[in-house]
Scaffold this active site. Structure first.
Site, PDB file in Angstrom:
ATOM      1  N   TYR A 238      14.868  30.255   9.030  1.00  0.00           N
ATOM      2  CA  TYR A 238      13.598  30.885   9.413  1.00  0.00           C
ATOM      3  C   TYR A 238      13.478  30.990  10.924  1.00  0.00           C
ATOM      4  O   TYR A 238      13.823  30.060  11.654  1.00  0.00           O
ATOM      5  CB  TYR A 238      12.417  30.073   8.879  1.00  0.00           C
ATOM      6  CG  TYR A 238      12.187  30.270   7.402  1.00  0.00           C
ATOM      7  CD1 TYR A 238      11.865  31.519   6.885  1.00  0.00           C
ATOM      8  CD2 TYR A 238      12.299  29.203   6.526  1.00  0.00           C
ATOM      9  CE1 TYR A 238      11.657  31.701   5.523  1.00  0.00           C
ATOM     10  CE2 TYR A 238      12.084  29.365   5.160  1.00  0.00           C
ATOM     11  CZ  TYR A 238      11.766  30.623   4.672  1.00  0.00           C
ATOM     12  OH  TYR A 238      11.566  30.795   3.333  1.00  0.00           O
TER      13      TYR A 238
ATOM     14  N   LYS B 195       0.847  -1.201   0.000  1.00  0.00           N
ATOM     15  CA  LYS B 195       0.000   0.000   0.000  1.00  0.00           C
ATOM     16  C   LYS B 195       0.882   1.250   0.000  1.00  0.00           C
ATOM     17  O   LYS B 195       2.086   1.167   0.260  1.00  0.00           O
ATOM     18  CB  LYS B 195      -0.918  -0.022   1.229  1.00  0.00           C
ATOM     19  CG  LYS B 195      -0.179   0.017   2.556  1.00  0.00           C
ATOM     20  CD  LYS B 195      -1.116  -0.233   3.731  1.00  0.00           C
ATOM     21  CE  LYS B 195      -0.353  -0.286   5.037  1.00  0.00           C
ATOM     22  NZ  LYS B 195      -1.204  -0.711   6.161  1.00  0.00           N
TER      23      LYS B 195
END
Ligand code: PLP
Length: 355
Positions: free
Chosen positions: A252, A35
């Site tokens: 940042y 999956k």
């Protein structure tokens, strides 16, 4: 020249991990769980590497159909079953086995094309409390499915909530066996953690996922200790190097403040590539094959690393985010998540190279 980031998939390691599963489970059959694009490794590639498995398990019906189109002839099971009657037609046309976990799905089977025949896995909710019938309801569903005109093969299934943890599996297997007892049907219970820790749960089909990709299902045992080999290596390069003076801030919000002069490297990899934004300063990373750590906030396209002890590192020096030499499990633990999430999150913009 393309941006230097890439994910390398080592097919020999995928095969090694499958052989390892085989050595553990004896005669039980193996559904290789593919999956989420084979946990980010590419479903078609994984199916090829796992050709010695007895079947595939996934939940994306389009990927299942693609596997049939590519010639995959063994069992393919849809782990969440069908979502509507149209899916039932697709499943019949491509011989996809269905999990049936709800009353709604049982009703859908009544609307199945008359000529269709389905291989069905009846899902018992033995304590996970996500999908499946309670043991009592499962008994009723089982009676219906046994005589159903479109059902040709029945397997009983359950899924464990804590096979990797302190709660274990006994409380769930007990519930499951109440349903299974006396019917003589095939049974499937084990994910990777149960497969490794509870051989009693192997039954007829095991469903390993994460271990096939070379990561550990356990917080207290590494993949290397288990004998698994990492299949994916996420690698990039330094694209800038600079020295911060004491007191200068990095990135940042300037969350990292240099305590003294610090040499830092900027790596071409960020959260838009699938690297976890929550990785804090101190998350392990390899630069030129040597271990160091990240500094400051991970940005969309870049992150920073500590080069204080690496005067030889320069623009172009290779960086390993995880994989060979640094387990994704370790990066995940540092970032407050699990390797599953890291592997699945590798972004479409990251080229995949097979070795
Ligand atoms: C994902 C999944 C698995 C595989 O689990 P791992 O922990 O990756 O081994 C097995 N069974 C079901 C139903 C799943 O959804």
């Amino acid at each position: 020249m393309p941006r230097p980031i890439k994910a390398t998939i080592n097919v020999a390691h995928l095969k090694h991990n499958l052989a390892f599963v085989r050595s553990r489970v004896g005669n039980a059959s193996i559904f290789a769980v593919v999956k989420a694009n084979a946990y980010g490794h590419g479903v078609e590639r994984a199916a090829r590497a796992f050709s010695a498995a007895d079947g595939l398990a996934l939940l994306e019906i389009d990927a299942a159909v693609e596997m049939r189109a590519a010639g995959y002839a063994k069992r393919i099971v849809l782990l969440e079953g069908v979502f509507d009657v149209a899916d039932l037609h697709t499943a019949a046309a491509h011989d996809l086995a269905l999990v049936v976990h709800s009353a709604e799905q049982l009703r859908m089977l009544d609307a199945a094309p008359p000529a269709a025949r389905y291989d069905v896995l009846l899902k018992v909710n033995s304590g996970m409390n996500r999908l499946g019938f309670t043991p009592h309801a499962a008994g009723i569903a089982l009676a219906q499915l046994k005589n159903h005109r479109v059902v040709c093969n029945l397997t009983l299934m359950t899924h464990f909530a804590s096979a990797d943890g302190a709660h274990g599996v006994a409380w769930q297997t007990q519930e499951f066996e109440r349903v299974a007892h006396g019917h003589g049907l095939a049974r499937t219970l084990a994910n990777s953690a149960a497969l490794l820790r509870y051989p009693d749960t192997h039954a007829d089909w095991v469903r390993p996922g994460i271990m096939l990709y070379g990561c550990s299902p356990f917080a207290d045992l590494t993949a290397a200790q288990l004998g698994l080999k990492p299949a994916m290596t996420l690698a990039s390069e330094l694209i800038a190097v600079r020295t911060l003076a004491a007191g200068e801030r990095l990135g940042y919000s300037g969350t990292y403040v240099a305590p003294a002069a610090v040499r830092v490297g900027i790596v071409a990899c960020g959260y838009a590539d699938g690297y976890p934004r929550h990785a804090p300063t101190g998350t392990p990373i390899l630069v030129g094959g040597r271990r160091t750590c990240t500094l400051g906030l991970v940005a969309m396209d870049m992150l920073a690393v500590d080069l204080s002890s690496m005067p030889e590192a320069h623009v172009g020096t290779p960086v390993t985010l995880w994989g060979e030499g640094l387990s994704a499990d370790e990066v995940a633990a540092s970032s407050g998540t699990v390797s599953y999430e890291l592997l699945c999150a590798v972004a479409a913009r990251v080229p995949i190279v097979e070795v």
